[in-house]
Scaffold this motif. Structure first.
Motif, short mmCIF file in Angstrom:
data_model
loop_
_atom_site.label_atom_id
_atom_site.label_comp_id
_atom_site.label_asym_id
_atom_site.label_seq_id
_atom_site.Cartn_x
_atom_site.Cartn_y
_atom_site.Cartn_z
N GLU A 110 0.82 -1.21 0.00
CA GLU A 110 0.00 0.00 0.00
C GLU A 110 0.86 1.26 0.00
N ARG A 111 2.11 1.15 0.46
CA ARG A 111 3.01 2.31 0.53
C ARG A 111 3.84 2.46 -0.76
N ALA A 112 3.87 1.43 -1.57
CA ALA A 112 4.76 1.43 -2.74
C ALA A 112 4.18 2.27 -3.88
N GLU A 113 5.07 2.77 -4.73
CA GLU A 113 4.67 3.55 -5.90
C GLU A 113 5.03 2.80 -7.17
N TYR A 114 4.53 1.59 -7.30
CA TYR A 114 4.81 0.80 -8.48
C TYR A 114 3.60 0.77 -9.41
N LYS A 115 3.87 0.55 -10.70
CA LYS A 115 2.79 0.34 -11.66
C LYS A 115 2.54 -1.16 -11.74
N ASN A 116 1.39 -1.57 -11.24
CA ASN A 116 1.08 -3.00 -11.17
C ASN A 116 1.12 -3.64 -12.55
N GLY A 117 1.79 -4.81 -12.60
CA GLY A 117 1.85 -5.55 -13.85
C GLY A 117 2.82 -4.99 -14.86
N HIS A 118 3.63 -4.00 -14.47
CA HIS A 118 4.50 -3.33 -15.43
C HIS A 118 5.94 -3.21 -14.95
N ASP A 119 6.14 -2.80 -13.71
CA ASP A 119 7.46 -2.39 -13.23
C ASP A 119 8.39 -3.58 -12.95
N ARG A 120 9.69 -3.23 -12.86
CA ARG A 120 10.74 -4.21 -12.56
C ARG A 120 11.40 -3.85 -11.23
N VAL A 121 11.87 -4.87 -10.51
CA VAL A 121 12.63 -4.65 -9.28
C VAL A 121 13.89 -5.50 -9.31
N LEU A 122 14.94 -5.00 -8.65
CA LEU A 122 16.17 -5.77 -8.50
C LEU A 122 16.23 -6.28 -7.06
N SER A 123 16.56 -7.55 -6.89
CA SER A 123 16.62 -8.15 -5.56
C SER A 123 18.03 -8.65 -5.28
N PHE A 127 5.06 -10.25 -6.05
CA PHE A 127 4.15 -11.19 -6.71
C PHE A 127 2.73 -10.62 -6.73
N GLN A 128 2.30 -10.04 -5.62
CA GLN A 128 0.97 -9.46 -5.52
C GLN A 128 0.75 -8.38 -6.57
N LEU A 129 1.74 -7.50 -6.73
CA LEU A 129 1.58 -6.34 -7.60
C LEU A 129 1.94 -6.64 -9.06
N GLY A 130 2.39 -7.84 -9.32
CA GLY A 130 2.73 -8.18 -10.69
C GLY A 130 4.00 -7.51 -11.17
N LEU A 131 5.03 -7.46 -10.31
CA LEU A 131 6.30 -6.86 -10.67
C LEU A 131 7.28 -7.94 -11.11
N SER A 132 8.09 -7.66 -12.11
CA SER A 132 9.11 -8.60 -12.56
C SER A 132 10.32 -8.51 -11.63
N VAL A 133 10.71 -9.64 -11.05
CA VAL A 133 11.80 -9.69 -10.07
C VAL A 133 13.06 -10.20 -10.75
#
Length: 587
Positions: free
Chosen positions: A205-218, A235-241
């Motif tokens: 709820e605090r994140a500023e990601y575009k669901n199903g679109h954005d990428r993250v580095l782990s 996984f919930q927001l549909g981000l590519s990890v």
């Protein structure tokens, strides 16, 4: 948007809502391996059937010992789907730690990433006198490859898995995480599906990601609950990890992936900042003046305060000429960085926010899944001196001694096989964090110190070492520092120098940077004394560091002074430098 109540429901929901071409990816031998949502589900399900064929029952324990990679997730989901319990472990811990956890958790099967870890796990199992099947992710002749377990499943198995899943409740134990800790034997923190899902949802709820679109580095360890819960909200927001190859390749991987965000710990932000400052020192003329003008401007920034027209105009210029290059160094797309595991210096939050890189500081513990509070990306509500408002569903009260007490769906079930310790920390439903803090009427939380790390001098004065250490680390010359002085006349400090920064400083001041005795040169001692004196100005006379020693050793995870999340192992450090500490106090 539909939500999951069980962890293994997250990927099927992602398939339904986003159907990503890249769900998870890692880089091996110079090439990215990418798995779609559908492929991730298929691999996990095939592994579930393989585990069932090997006789793994609901409630039995499966250990995962690996750096971040796609197979980690396949095992994690596969174990969840059959009602078994995952036991993630740090690859960096000792054989003795493996032996203790294997025996204590009653592990039935182990997955490791490499031959090096295989040997450690095998020796650990031998020490524990248990015979464990060990499967490996890398290609190896030492033991069976994990892929040998992949099965399509018979009709009977498919029916059995459905029956197992139907019996799983959100309050059921899903993982046991053994805290690395800074002292003593690790404790097995028991978390259920609701603990983790509620926390993942609240953080998202605090994140500023575009669901199903954005990428993250782990790159933080998946065996640590901070990064693991983050993966679930990705996984919930549909981000590519995308998993970084290693801590050493983060800069390169940032340029390749160009992520929209990532999680990190304060130490890595400090390192990024120190490297930026060193590059600034290497400049000359107007470029150098402009660089440090921008940095000093940024250090004064308060996003939730009206800074005035003149300041805002200057900041606009600084962002265009200097700070834009900071953003480019992170890949150019970062919306925000979530920082946790320990306290970050407020000045670093200010300068990165000034650079239009929002640092959202989170606070929590393994026992709280982990989040208790996290900062807001809205500049009008940033409050950089706080660790943000409480997460949805989390309650906090401050005890009479200042300790933070927590209640909510994120609080653990308890410590595995240790009711006594559980009852010590969970009293009347309230979890005692061991941290000291303050809570504002609008539920913003500030952490002032670790209760267990505070100490008294022999004069009876309380010392909060972490606050002092963070101030000392504002010096670019100080890599790490530990403030000591329990039951002593005064506080002192053990200082680990930033050798690169020191070499650069020495060169600028006409000293031989390659001098093996550089740390003992009078000019160097004088410089460090001035850095300590500057930090001391912020503290009362009884708190000030009166003496210090500069160490030749660099502290690390491998040498035992730091936990896997780069926190100080205070007891270990004190033991290692007993003679030096006695010398400081003239004993």
């Amino acid at each position: 948007m539909k939500t999951a109540t069980l962890l293994f429901e997250l990927l099927p929901l992602q398939l339904e809502q986003f159907n990503l071409d890249v769900c998870i990816a890692d880089k091996k031998n110079g090439k990215w391996r990418k798995f779609s949502t559908k492929e991730a589900i298929e691999k996990s399900t095939q592994l579930s059937f393989g585990l069932m064929s090997k006789g793994v029952l609901a409630g039995e324990k499966v250990a995962i010992i690996s750096e971040n990679r796609t197979e980690w997730n396949f095992v994690d989901v596969a174990v969840q789907q059959i009602g078994a319990i995952s036991v993630p472990m740090y690859p960096t811990i000792s054989e003795d730690d493996y032996a203790y956890i294997f025996e204590h958790s009653e592990t039935k099967i182990v997955f490791v990433s490499s031959e090096e870890i295989y040997h450690k796990a095998k020796n650990g199992a031998a020490k524990a006198n248990v015979d464990l099947p060990i499967y490996i992710f890398d290609e190896s002749k030492l033991t069976e490859h994990w892929s040998s377990l992949l099965e399509n499943g018979t009709e009977e198995q498919k029916l059995e898995m459905k029956q197992r899943q139907a019996q799983i409740n959100e309050l059921d134990l899903v993982t046991i995480i053994y805290t690395s800790g800074t002292t003593g034997q690790p404790k097995g923190v028991m978390l259920n599906h609701k603990n983790i899902i509620s926390n993942a949802t609240a953080v998202s709820e605090r994140a500023e990601y575009k669901n199903g679109h954005d990428r993250v580095l782990s790159f933080l360890p998946l065996c640590h609950i901070f990064e693991r819960t983050a993966i679930y909200f990705y996984f919930q927001l549909g981000l590519s990890v995308y998993y970084a190859e290693s801590l050493e390749t983060i800069s390169e991987n940032l340029q390749e992936v160009k992520p929209h965000g990532f999680n990190t710990v304060p130490r890595l932000i400090e390192k990024i900042y120190d490297k930026i400052i060193e590059k600034g020192f290497a400049l000359s003329g107007i470029k150098k003046q402009l660089f440090f003008w921008s940095v000093n401007l940024g250090l004064k920034y308060n996003p939730d305060q009206a800074m005035g027209f003149a300041y805002n105009l200057q900041l606009k210029i600084a962002r265009k000429l200097i700070f834009s290059k900071w953003q480019e160094a992170l890949g150019g797309n970062v919306r925000h960085i979530i920082v946790g595991a320990s306290a970050i210096q407020p000045r670093l939050k200010r300068v990165f926010w000034a650079a239009d890189i929002k640092i959202l500081e989170g606070y929590g513990l393994t026992e709280t899944s982990p989040g208790i509070s996290i900062g807001l990306p809205d500049p009008t509500q940033a409050k950089l001196d706080y660790v943000g408002p409480l997460l949805t569903g989390v309650q906090v009260i401050i005890a009479s001694d200042g300790e933070i007490l927590v209640k909510g769906p994120n609080v653990m079930i308890g410590y595995y096989k240790d009711q006594e310790k559980t009852d010590e920390v969970i009293v009347d439903g309230w979890f005692h964090t061991g941290d000291i803090g303050e809570l504002t009427p609008d539920n913003f939380l500030r952490i002032t110190d670790r209760k267990k790390e505070m100490f008294k001098t022999s004069g009876g004065k309380y010392i909060a070492p972490q606050v002092m250490e963070n101030k000392l680390k504002e010096s670019v010359l100080i890599e790490q520092v530990m403030v000591i002085g329990e039951n002593r006349k005064f506080p002192a400090a053990l200082i680990v120098p930033n050798l690169d920064a020191l070499a650069s400083w020495a060169e600028r001041h006409g000293l031989d940077k390659n001098d093996s005795d550089l740390l003992n040169q009078p000019e160097v001692r004088k410089k460090f004394q001035s850095e300590v004196d500057e930090a001391n100005e912020r503290f009362g006379h009884w708190e000030q560091v009166k003496k210090f020693e500069i160490l030749k050793d660099q502290w690390s995870i491998a040498s035992g002074e730091l936990t896997p999340t780069l926190k100080l192992k205070r007891r270990i450090i004190k033991e290692k430098y007993t003679n030096l500490i006695e010398k400081i106090y003239g004993v």
